[in-house]
Every structure is written in C-alpha cells, then in structure tokens.
Design an enzyme around this catalytic site. Structure first.
Site, mmCIF file in Angstrom:
data_model
loop_
_atom_site.group_PDB
_atom_site.id
_atom_site.type_symbol
_atom_site.label_atom_id
_atom_site.label_comp_id
_atom_site.label_asym_id
_atom_site.label_seq_id
_atom_site.Cartn_x
_atom_site.Cartn_y
_atom_site.Cartn_z
ATOM 1 N N CYS A 60 5.834 -0.041 7.094
ATOM 2 C CA CYS A 60 5.449 1.092 6.252
ATOM 3 C C CYS A 60 6.640 1.468 5.390
ATOM 4 O O CYS A 60 7.772 1.500 5.887
ATOM 5 C CB CYS A 60 5.052 2.267 7.152
ATOM 6 S SG CYS A 60 4.620 3.768 6.260
ATOM 7 N N LEU A 61 6.391 1.773 4.135
ATOM 8 C CA LEU A 61 7.491 2.141 3.239
ATOM 9 C C LEU A 61 8.180 3.429 3.696
ATOM 10 O O LEU A 61 9.317 3.683 3.310
ATOM 11 C CB LEU A 61 6.990 2.284 1.802
ATOM 12 C CG LEU A 61 6.507 0.976 1.142
ATOM 13 C CD1 LEU A 61 5.943 1.257 -0.237
ATOM 14 C CD2 LEU A 61 7.633 -0.055 1.056
ATOM 15 N N HIS A 118 -2.713 7.422 6.938
ATOM 16 C CA HIS A 118 -1.740 8.329 6.304
ATOM 17 C C HIS A 118 -2.410 9.620 5.832
ATOM 18 O O HIS A 118 -1.787 10.693 5.851
ATOM 19 C CB HIS A 118 -1.107 7.670 5.072
ATOM 20 C CG HIS A 118 0.105 6.837 5.363
ATOM 21 N ND1 HIS A 118 1.262 7.362 5.891
ATOM 22 C CD2 HIS A 118 0.363 5.513 5.156
ATOM 23 C CE1 HIS A 118 2.175 6.398 6.004
ATOM 24 N NE2 HIS A 118 1.650 5.263 5.572
ATOM 25 N N HIS A 124 -4.329 1.281 7.615
ATOM 26 C CA HIS A 124 -3.000 1.901 7.609
ATOM 27 C C HIS A 124 -2.932 3.043 6.588
ATOM 28 O O HIS A 124 -2.472 4.151 6.904
ATOM 29 C CB HIS A 124 -1.962 0.812 7.297
ATOM 30 C CG HIS A 124 -0.554 1.303 7.184
ATOM 31 N ND1 HIS A 124 0.446 0.923 8.063
ATOM 32 C CD2 HIS A 124 0.048 2.131 6.291
ATOM 33 C CE1 HIS A 124 1.575 1.512 7.715
ATOM 34 N NE2 HIS A 124 1.370 2.247 6.642
ATOM 35 N N GLU A 125 -3.392 2.780 5.375
ATOM 36 C CA GLU A 125 -3.279 3.805 4.318
ATOM 37 C C GLU A 125 -4.210 4.976 4.593
ATOM 38 O O GLU A 125 -3.835 6.132 4.356
ATOM 39 C CB GLU A 125 -3.562 3.203 2.942
ATOM 40 C CG GLU A 125 -2.611 2.099 2.500
ATOM 41 C CD GLU A 125 -1.147 2.427 2.683
ATOM 42 O OE1 GLU A 125 -0.759 3.611 2.555
ATOM 43 O OE2 GLU A 125 -0.361 1.508 2.986
ATOM 44 N N GLY A 129 0.835 -1.193 0.000
ATOM 45 C CA GLY A 129 0.000 0.000 0.000
ATOM 46 C C GLY A 129 0.866 1.237 0.000
ATOM 47 O O GLY A 129 2.028 1.198 0.440
ATOM 48 N N GLN A 171 2.954 10.050 1.126
ATOM 49 C CA GLN A 171 4.255 9.365 1.147
ATOM 50 C C GLN A 171 5.108 9.725 -0.060
ATOM 51 O O GLN A 171 6.319 9.492 -0.045
ATOM 52 C CB GLN A 171 4.071 7.848 1.213
ATOM 53 C CG GLN A 171 3.456 7.381 2.523
ATOM 54 C CD GLN A 171 3.350 5.877 2.561
ATOM 55 O OE1 GLN A 171 2.366 5.328 2.102
ATOM 56 N NE2 GLN A 171 4.371 5.200 3.067
#
Ligand code: NI
Length: 159
Positions: free
Chosen positions: A88-89, A134, A130-131, A46, A51
C-alpha cells in the site's frame, strides 16, 4: 495536475469512513486527476481518496494500463480465493500476505457519474478489494497473515 501528499500508516484519517459523492464538481474532477498523477508518480496500482486526506468514496485503480475511476463503489459478488503479497502506498516499503477473493464483480460511478460494473480476477480483483477497504477506514495490514516484510531486503518486521 498535481502530486498530492500521501498519508501514511498512523495518520488517523486513514481510519475514517468516507462519504458518498453526490455530484461531480470541478473540485472533485481535480481531485481525481491529482489522484491519478499521485498514484502513477508513486508507481502504485491503486489509490483511495483518504490516502490524500479527502474523506470521499473515490478510488483510482490501474493494474494493467486500463484506468478505473471508482466513485461510490460497491462489491456485488465475490468468488474463489487468492493468496498473495500486497502492499500500500500508505505503508511504504512494506508488503505482506493477504487472502482475497479471486473474482470480484463491483459497481461504481465514473467521472460522468454514470454507473458501470466491472468484473475482475487476480490482481485487479485484489486492488478493488484493497481500495474499497480504504473507503471504510480499513488497511491491508489488518488482514496480513504473518509479518509484514521489507520489500527491498525481505526482512520481517520486528514490531
Ligand atoms: Ni492502500
């Protein structure tokens, strides 16, 4: 098609609120295409627009080969609970235990700005939570129970 630079923990932009998308434009379509390229290149499941430095309510998710473009997404219902490791990226190489609902029903708009709903369990439910976090400037590290750990070595972070 382009890979964009992923912002990392400590970058203020990850803490800002994102704005709703009013209409699809070629620029937003390009952003979405780039978000997929960037997510797949980084082997993530994701990615949210902040991000890559864009404060718009857009996320892309692919946990099992089915891509979901989520524009202006909103959670409608949650149920149950799951405990599991999350990463997380924007926090490379780290993971931590986060409690999430096991079931999520969400609405979003696709790339044609058509509303759809998705019902998800397990990893997809986790990814949606999670997304969407963000888009409100929230990161999973705020929710971690215990320490973050290093994905490769398993060592706890000494803050
Ligand atoms: Ni993330």
């Amino acid at each position: 098609m382009a890979i964009r630079n992923i912002r990392e923990l400590g970058d203020d932009i990850l803490r800002k609120n994102c704005r709703e998308v009013k209409e699809m434009t070629p620029k937003i379509q390009e952003l979405i295409d780039d978000m997929y390229d960037t997510m797949y290149e980084a082997m993530g499941v994701g990615l949210a627009a902040p991000q890559v430095g864009i404060l718009k309510r857009i996320a892309v998710i692919d946990t099992d080969g089915t891509p979901y473009t989520m524009i202006n997404p909103r959670i409608l219902e949650t149920a149950g609970e799951q405990e599991g490791s999350e990463g997380c990226l924007s926090v490379p190489g780290k993971a931590g235990m986060v409690r999430r609902p096991n079931y999520v029903k969400a609405e979003a708009y696709n790339e044609n700005m058509e509303r759809y709903e998705v019902e998800a369990e397990g990893l997809l439910a986790r990814a949606i939570c999670h997304e969407l976090d963000h888009l409100d400037g929230k990161l999973y590290v705020d929710l971690v129970e215990g320490d973050l750990y290093d994905v490769e070595t398993g060592d706890d972070d000494e803050e």
